[in-house]
Write an enzyme that holds these catalytic residues in place. Sequence first.
Site, PDB file in Angstrom:
ATOM      1  CE  LYS A 229      -4.377  -1.838   1.536  1.00  7.73           C
ATOM      2  NZ  LYS A 229      -5.466  -1.827   2.532  1.00  7.73           N
ATOM      3  NE  ARG A 263      -8.339  -8.168   0.434  1.00 13.80           N
ATOM      4  CZ  ARG A 263      -8.058  -7.265  -0.497  1.00 13.80           C
ATOM      5  NH1 ARG A 263      -7.097  -6.370  -0.271  1.00 13.80           N
ATOM      6  NH2 ARG A 263      -8.728  -7.241  -1.624  1.00 13.80           N
TER       7      ARG A 263
END
Length: 293
Positions: A229, A263
């Site tokens: 991210k 995840r």
Amino acid sequence: MLRLKDSGTLRCGDKIIDLSTPVVMGILNATPDSFYSSSRLSNSMADVIEVAGKMVREGCAILDIGGMSSRPGAKEIPVEEELNRVVPVVKIIQKTFPDTVISIDTYRAKVAEQCIDLGVTIVNDISGGLLDPKMLSLVAERKVAYILMHMRGTPETMQYNADYQDIIPDLLKYFIDRIRMLKEAGLEEVVLDPGFGFSKTPEQNYMLVDQLGLLRFLNLPVMLGVSRKSTLSKTIGRPSEDTLAATTALHMVALQNGASILRVHDVQAAKDTIAVYNELQYVNTLKKKRLRP
């Protein structure tokens, strides 16, 4: 307080995931605009099978299929377009890997319902049921597992909604309130996701990972999605393609603070991190035994 029947397991339809040791959820992006370009699936079902097959071989417990980008600033797409993206992927995954648990990453009840009809047994809802009032009753009625994430606003507006009085107490209050709603709706199999990168500044993202252990007081498994991210890109000053090492470092912190599900885009790296974490836990257990009087 909402509790799983067995805090060490997650029932997904007729399958049970053992959470006594952390597991991996692999990300399958059926989108042309996901923030990490290397994770985008092509329109070829052969490509879908190849990418999913690699994740399954590397040991992911769950495949998470998404058809609408939730990156900061992402705009909504029509429901039918989301369905056109995810339905073929769900069908081919269910046919090719019938023993793998499939999750649908959507906040729309219509999308979730059609995917459940095709064999999906987890709904991964970034809105926590706040963007579609039909979602919670659907999940309860169909008795599938539900991932409750924290986010303010929508992906398009969320980065303008990071003005918390105190991020951790605010997060806990949100989960306590939503868990009460889930209990009233009749949901049983629930996972919490604090929403790393969703309506949070980089500093707030690191704070929630650092204090992730506080969510364990809610007696539900915790999933964390930090993989590649932008917070990590900003930290190291390089693009998402170069953030695997940074992702792995944060995964270890998350595991030490109680994460049950990671995840990820890179399954093998996450599995290796869990293996090292498990060995550290084993050594720590031996040390405690030796220190007993």
